[in-house]
Design a protein around this motif. Sequence first.
Motif, PDB file in Angstrom:
ATOM      1  N   ALA A 318      -2.866  85.823  25.527  1.00  0.00           N
ATOM      2  CA  ALA A 318      -3.351  86.585  26.682  1.00  0.00           C
ATOM      3  C   ALA A 318      -2.818  86.031  27.997  1.00  0.00           C
ATOM      4  N   ARG A 319      -2.158  84.868  27.931  1.00  0.00           N
ATOM      5  CA  ARG A 319      -1.653  84.295  29.182  1.00  0.00           C
ATOM      6  C   ARG A 319      -0.147  84.430  29.340  1.00  0.00           C
ATOM      7  N   ASP A 320       0.559  85.027  28.347  1.00  0.00           N
ATOM      8  CA  ASP A 320       1.966  85.259  28.669  1.00  0.00           C
ATOM      9  C   ASP A 320       2.007  86.439  29.633  1.00  0.00           C
ATOM     10  N   PRO A 321       2.965  86.427  30.564  1.00  0.00           N
ATOM     11  CA  PRO A 321       2.878  87.392  31.673  1.00  0.00           C
ATOM     12  C   PRO A 321       2.837  88.859  31.230  1.00  0.00           C
ATOM     13  N   ALA A 322       3.589  89.202  30.178  1.00  0.00           N
ATOM     14  CA  ALA A 322       3.589  90.610  29.750  1.00  0.00           C
ATOM     15  C   ALA A 322       2.211  90.990  29.224  1.00  0.00           C
ATOM     16  N   SER A 323       1.617  90.103  28.428  1.00  0.00           N
ATOM     17  CA  SER A 323       0.275  90.398  27.913  1.00  0.00           C
ATOM     18  C   SER A 323      -0.740  90.389  29.038  1.00  0.00           C
ATOM     19  N   ALA A 324      -0.596  89.452  29.977  1.00  0.00           N
ATOM     20  CA  ALA A 324      -1.567  89.362  31.077  1.00  0.00           C
ATOM     21  C   ALA A 324      -1.618  90.680  31.838  1.00  0.00           C
ATOM     22  N   HIS A 325      -0.474  91.312  32.024  1.00  0.00           N
ATOM     23  CA  HIS A 325      -0.459  92.612  32.716  1.00  0.00           C
ATOM     24  C   HIS A 325      -1.347  93.611  31.973  1.00  0.00           C
ATOM     25  N   VAL A 326      -1.200  93.653  30.661  1.00  0.00           N
ATOM     26  CA  VAL A 326      -1.967  94.617  29.872  1.00  0.00           C
ATOM     27  C   VAL A 326      -3.458  94.249  29.863  1.00  0.00           C
ATOM     28  N   VAL A 327      -3.750  92.947  29.754  1.00  0.00           N
ATOM     29  CA  VAL A 327      -5.156  92.519  29.761  1.00  0.00           C
ATOM     30  C   VAL A 327      -5.802  92.910  31.095  1.00  0.00           C
ATOM     31  N   ILE A 328      -5.093  92.693  32.177  1.00  0.00           N
ATOM     32  CA  ILE A 328      -5.634  93.043  33.505  1.00  0.00           C
ATOM     33  C   ILE A 328      -5.886  94.553  33.584  1.00  0.00           C
ATOM     34  N   GLU A 329      -4.943  95.329  33.076  1.00  0.00           N
ATOM     35  CA  GLU A 329      -5.109  96.791  33.126  1.00  0.00           C
ATOM     36  C   GLU A 329      -6.277  97.249  32.239  1.00  0.00           C
ATOM     37  N   ALA A 330      -6.449  96.562  31.115  1.00  0.00           N
ATOM     38  CA  ALA A 330      -7.585  96.910  30.236  1.00  0.00           C
ATOM     39  C   ALA A 330      -8.905  96.547  30.920  1.00  0.00           C
ATOM     40  N   LEU A 331      -8.946  95.361  31.553  1.00  0.00           N
ATOM     41  CA  LEU A 331     -10.165  94.964  32.281  1.00  0.00           C
ATOM     42  C   LEU A 331     -10.450  95.948  33.414  1.00  0.00           C
ATOM     43  N   ARG A 332      -9.393  96.352  34.095  1.00  0.00           N
ATOM     44  CA  ARG A 332      -9.558  97.302  35.218  1.00  0.00           C
ATOM     45  C   ARG A 332     -10.285  98.560  34.730  1.00  0.00           C
ATOM     46  N   ARG A 333      -9.864  99.048  33.567  1.00  0.00           N
ATOM     47  CA  ARG A 333     -10.458 100.284  33.046  1.00  0.00           C
ATOM     48  C   ARG A 333     -11.876 100.046  32.492  1.00  0.00           C
ATOM     49  N   GLY A 334     -12.044  98.902  31.846  1.00  0.00           N
ATOM     50  CA  GLY A 334     -13.387  98.572  31.347  1.00  0.00           C
ATOM     51  C   GLY A 334     -14.380  98.460  32.500  1.00  0.00           C
ATOM     52  N   PHE A 335     -13.993  97.728  33.532  1.00  0.00           N
ATOM     53  CA  PHE A 335     -14.898  97.553  34.680  1.00  0.00           C
ATOM     54  C   PHE A 335     -15.074  98.855  35.467  1.00  0.00           C
ATOM     55  N   GLN A 336     -14.060  99.720  35.448  1.00  0.00           N
ATOM     56  CA  GLN A 336     -14.230 101.008  36.128  1.00  0.00           C
ATOM     57  C   GLN A 336     -15.397 101.772  35.500  1.00  0.00           C
ATOM     58  N   ASP A 337     -15.454 101.772  34.183  1.00  0.00           N
ATOM     59  CA  ASP A 337     -16.556 102.480  33.527  1.00  0.00           C
ATOM     60  C   ASP A 337     -17.872 101.744  33.722  1.00  0.00           C
ATOM     61  N   ARG A 338     -17.808 100.412  33.830  1.00  0.00           N
ATOM     62  CA  ARG A 338     -19.038  99.659  34.119  1.00  0.00           C
ATOM     63  C   ARG A 338     -19.646 100.181  35.415  1.00  0.00           C
ATOM     64  N   LEU A 339     -18.833 100.300  36.429  1.00  0.00           N
ATOM     65  CA  LEU A 339     -19.402 100.701  37.725  1.00  0.00           C
ATOM     66  C   LEU A 339     -19.748 102.188  37.768  1.00  0.00           C
ATOM     67  N   ARG A 340     -19.073 102.990  36.946  1.00  0.00           N
ATOM     68  CA  ARG A 340     -19.396 104.425  36.981  1.00  0.00           C
ATOM     69  C   ARG A 340     -20.632 104.792  36.170  1.00  0.00           C
ATOM     70  N   TYR A 341     -20.758 104.153  35.000  1.00  0.00           N
ATOM     71  CA  TYR A 341     -21.723 104.705  34.039  1.00  0.00           C
ATOM     72  C   TYR A 341     -22.892 103.800  33.648  1.00  0.00           C
ATOM     73  N   LEU A 342     -22.766 102.479  33.894  1.00  0.00           N
ATOM     74  CA  LEU A 342     -23.723 101.601  33.220  1.00  0.00           C
ATOM     75  C   LEU A 342     -24.972 101.287  34.040  1.00  0.00           C
ATOM     76  N   GLY A 343     -26.088 101.276  33.346  1.00  0.00           N
ATOM     77  CA  GLY A 343     -27.386 100.953  33.928  1.00  0.00           C
ATOM     78  C   GLY A 343     -28.386 100.794  32.793  1.00  0.00           C
ATOM     79  N   ASP A 344     -29.628 100.607  33.154  1.00  0.00           N
ATOM     80  CA  ASP A 344     -30.700 100.395  32.175  1.00  0.00           C
ATOM     81  C   ASP A 344     -30.955 101.703  31.416  1.00  0.00           C
ATOM     82  N   THR A 345     -30.744 101.662  30.114  1.00  0.00           N
ATOM     83  CA  THR A 345     -30.875 102.881  29.296  1.00  0.00           C
ATOM     84  C   THR A 345     -32.320 103.373  29.174  1.00  0.00           C
ATOM     85  N   ASP A 346     -33.278 102.574  29.618  1.00  0.00           N
ATOM     86  CA  ASP A 346     -34.653 103.079  29.639  1.00  0.00           C
ATOM     87  C   ASP A 346     -34.843 104.046  30.810  1.00  0.00           C
ATOM     88  N   PHE A 347     -33.851 104.106  31.701  1.00  0.00           N
ATOM     89  CA  PHE A 347     -33.963 104.949  32.905  1.00  0.00           C
ATOM     90  C   PHE A 347     -32.846 105.963  33.055  1.00  0.00           C
TER      91      PHE A 347
END
Length: 583
Positions: A318-347
Amino acid sequence: MLPDQVSASPRTWIIQALSGWHGRAYKWRRACTLVLTCIAFTAAAAELPSRAAIASAHPLATEAGYRVLEQGGNAFDAAVTIAAVLAVVEPYSAGLGGGGFWLLHRAVDRKQVMVDAREMAPAGIALSQYVDEQGVPVPNATLRGGKAAGIPGVPAGMVHLAQRYGKLKLRVLLAPAIALARDGFNIDSRFANVARVRQALLRDGINTARIFLDNGNPPAQGYLLRQPELAATLEALAEHGRDGFYRGAVGQSLVSAVNAAGGVWRAADLTNYKIIERPPVRFSYRGATIVSAALPSSGGITLAQTLNILEDYRIADARDPASAHVVIEALRRGFQDRLRYLGDTDFVVVPIGRLVDKKYAHSRAASINPDFATPFDTLMGSPLAAAKPESYNTTHYSVIDADGNRVGATLSINAWFGGGVVAGNTGVLLNNEIDDFSLGPNLPNIYRLLGSKANEMAPHKRPLSSMSPTFVEDDKGVLVIGAPGGSRIISMVLFGILDYLSQTKVDLLKILTAPRYHHQCWPDVVEIEPDSFSDSWRASLEAKGHTLKPANRKWGNMQAAFKSKTGEAQAASDPRGFDMGGY
Ligand code: DON
């Protein structure tokens, strides 16, 4: 007690690995530990069989956990004791005034569950207490004083664990913490440093100076800290179970102290506090099974989304530069959905199934440009107000017992020394977890995390968390891993998973010491640990359009325990926990 207060050096790792071997008398283990302090002993450590392993942020907590196992307790009993001792010796990180998640695996029936002890908002909470009429945040309202505190879940969680999963009595499990609070312990360098960094909060806070400062000054390493009031509260919990904390004198004291400090708690907020058992998030990644925290932690879902995207790529390191680019892009998308959709499912309704679906991940993976970073604007639209980063803290521990029961626990009062309120004479330092709610679409919290309506505050709701206790199960065995670090927890655990899966022979210390980078969609920067990545590594990522930002310090205090298929166990602590990397 171990001869050294440092939990995280390689030598301590050896000690901790050895300490997991509890088939013989405790005395034998002590003798072994003493020998190990004098000579480098790596080979011997590797030869000794360990059936149990514990890693925590403090050697006194780890040691108390092992003692519980020696007394016939299981991993769940040890987890109660460790949480209680950490509340005493690491009060700035987590404690009775906070919340968290315990991820459990019970060997006898393979039951896996997340015990959700996250703080709940009081019934009287309203956004208008935190933002003015223009929607501008009231300075520090979510961070200091009574309004910052959610209803604590850790005491109820400890009682729940002991009663439902443990073998020993709560009184036995809490005894080591009571003794340490009453008789005192010598603070380590980390405590001294944290108190120095937070001295203004401790001086101005409520009851904090008299408990945590030494004549008005940050205590030096070695200072004997006694917390008799906290000992009495722990006694009440030991004696009366939940009621010892949520009702009676302690409960009343909590309510009046919070309200005197500007909060809106009612007695019923405490008595109605609910522990919830939730099914963890489970998913596969390249043949391994990952089990992690469910909502209201974003950890499991964000890890699932990120790893599902990475399944479409070859990530050898995950630390070779080519992989790091992809890991960063995957995190970007994962966190995008975190901020758009995630909250307490009881509410709120969260489309969990869709978010963790592999087909959805393929479409997200397909949107990654192999040569260039996806600009924030094209993903999200326009940003945003800036947020001032604060120091923060939390604690994680990992336990595996001889029978194969497992606990991964991440507990927190949020920022270091929480909101700076110790309630009356309870010795309980209250959290400032209300800051984990979103105050509005463009208003980041202290971790610079954005949120949406899904994570807006409401009475009885639980704020979205990043705490991610995680199990990784593969052909080699089982890893229990987690860390403090706010939003960075998720990328740390991601690296922990990837690094572990890339090893054929498990080397926990290598996993914990490897350099870290972090991306969370917004701010659109890749944070990197200082002095950890070469100029050519940086140039390669900058050429792909990433903005790199070296952090002031290394971050994290990851704790890992591993048990192989053949039953040998080992544990390791992140060396960064020793050098103040955790903020
Ligand atoms: O629940 C959360 O995500 C945060 N309150 C955790 C805080 C934390 O990990 C701070 N640690 N260094």
